[in-house]
Design an enzyme around this catalytic site. Structure first.
Site, short mmCIF file in Angstrom:
data_model
loop_
_atom_site.label_atom_id
_atom_site.label_comp_id
_atom_site.label_asym_id
_atom_site.label_seq_id
_atom_site.Cartn_x
_atom_site.Cartn_y
_atom_site.Cartn_z
N CYS A 56 0.86 -1.18 0.00
CA CYS A 56 0.00 0.00 0.00
C CYS A 56 0.89 1.23 0.00
O CYS A 56 1.83 1.32 0.79
CB CYS A 56 -0.89 -0.01 1.23
SG CYS A 56 -1.87 1.51 1.42
N ASP A 63 -0.29 -5.97 0.14
CA ASP A 63 -1.54 -6.25 -0.57
C ASP A 63 -1.34 -7.52 -1.39
O ASP A 63 -0.26 -7.74 -1.95
CB ASP A 63 -1.90 -5.09 -1.51
CG ASP A 63 -2.36 -3.85 -0.77
OD1 ASP A 63 -3.12 -4.00 0.20
OD2 ASP A 63 -1.99 -2.74 -1.17
N GLU A 79 6.52 -13.48 -23.43
CA GLU A 79 7.19 -14.66 -22.88
C GLU A 79 6.84 -14.76 -21.40
O GLU A 79 6.90 -13.77 -20.68
CB GLU A 79 8.70 -14.51 -23.10
CG GLU A 79 9.49 -15.77 -22.84
CD GLU A 79 9.75 -15.99 -21.38
OE1 GLU A 79 9.55 -17.13 -20.93
OE2 GLU A 79 10.13 -15.03 -20.69
N SER A 80 6.44 -15.95 -20.94
CA SER A 80 5.86 -16.10 -19.60
C SER A 80 6.84 -15.86 -18.45
O SER A 80 6.45 -15.32 -17.41
CB SER A 80 5.20 -17.47 -19.46
OG SER A 80 6.15 -18.49 -19.60
N HIS A 97 -3.96 -0.42 -6.28
CA HIS A 97 -4.40 -1.50 -7.16
C HIS A 97 -4.74 -1.00 -8.55
O HIS A 97 -4.36 -1.62 -9.55
CB HIS A 97 -5.63 -2.20 -6.57
CG HIS A 97 -5.45 -2.74 -5.20
ND1 HIS A 97 -4.28 -3.30 -4.73
CD2 HIS A 97 -6.31 -2.80 -4.16
CE1 HIS A 97 -4.42 -3.69 -3.50
NE2 HIS A 97 -5.65 -3.39 -3.11
#
Length: 142
Positions: A56, A63, A79-80, A97
């Site tokens: 936060c 968070d 690419e992962s 967020h």
């Protein structure tokens, strides 16, 4: 498959890196891409990342969230492993967020230039309130 692996995957430095080289912030992290062999058709790629963490920006408290990235690629695919390290870079970032979801969408659009993209963030409750954020580019993905 007309392209030799060295030519096709030579730009993927993070995947080839065997030691842990974790970025310390989203600004230091980078997403890597590779050529989409099926750029002549529309299809959806979905990354499901249930272990997102950040801090936060006001309280510094952790968070936790679940990030879903969906996109219709054009000429490039993400690419992962680079995505994993990119998301990992948020763990010490002080960020709301809403900002995190839009930051990720901007990074995906900048590097991969997809036809459509969406990022959904489902964040765990703190103080009794859960926050869900969805950012899109190019329209909704069915």
């Amino acid at each position: 498959m007309d392209t030799a692996p060295k030519e096709r995957f030579g730009k993927l430095t993070l995947l080839q890196d065997s030691h842990k080289n974790y970025p310390t912030s989203p600004d230091q992290a980078k997403l890597e891409v590779f050529d989409n062999l099926y750029a002549d058709r529309d299809y959806v790629i979905e990354f499901d990342c249930p272990e997102y963490t950040s801090l936060c920006p006001v309280t510094g408290q952790p968070d936790f969230g679940h990030i879903i990235l969906r996109y219709v690629p054009d000429k490039l695919c993400i690419e992962s492993k680079s995505l994993k390290l990119y998301l990992y870079s948020f763990r010490n970032a002080n960020i709301f967020h809403e900002e995190a979801v839009n930051h990720l969408l901007n990074a995906v659009v900048e590097v991969a230039k997809p036809r459509k993209a969406e990022v959904i963030g489902r964040f765990r409750p703190r103080g009794g309130i859960a926050i869900n954020v969805k950012a899109t580019m190019g329209g909704e993905i069915e």
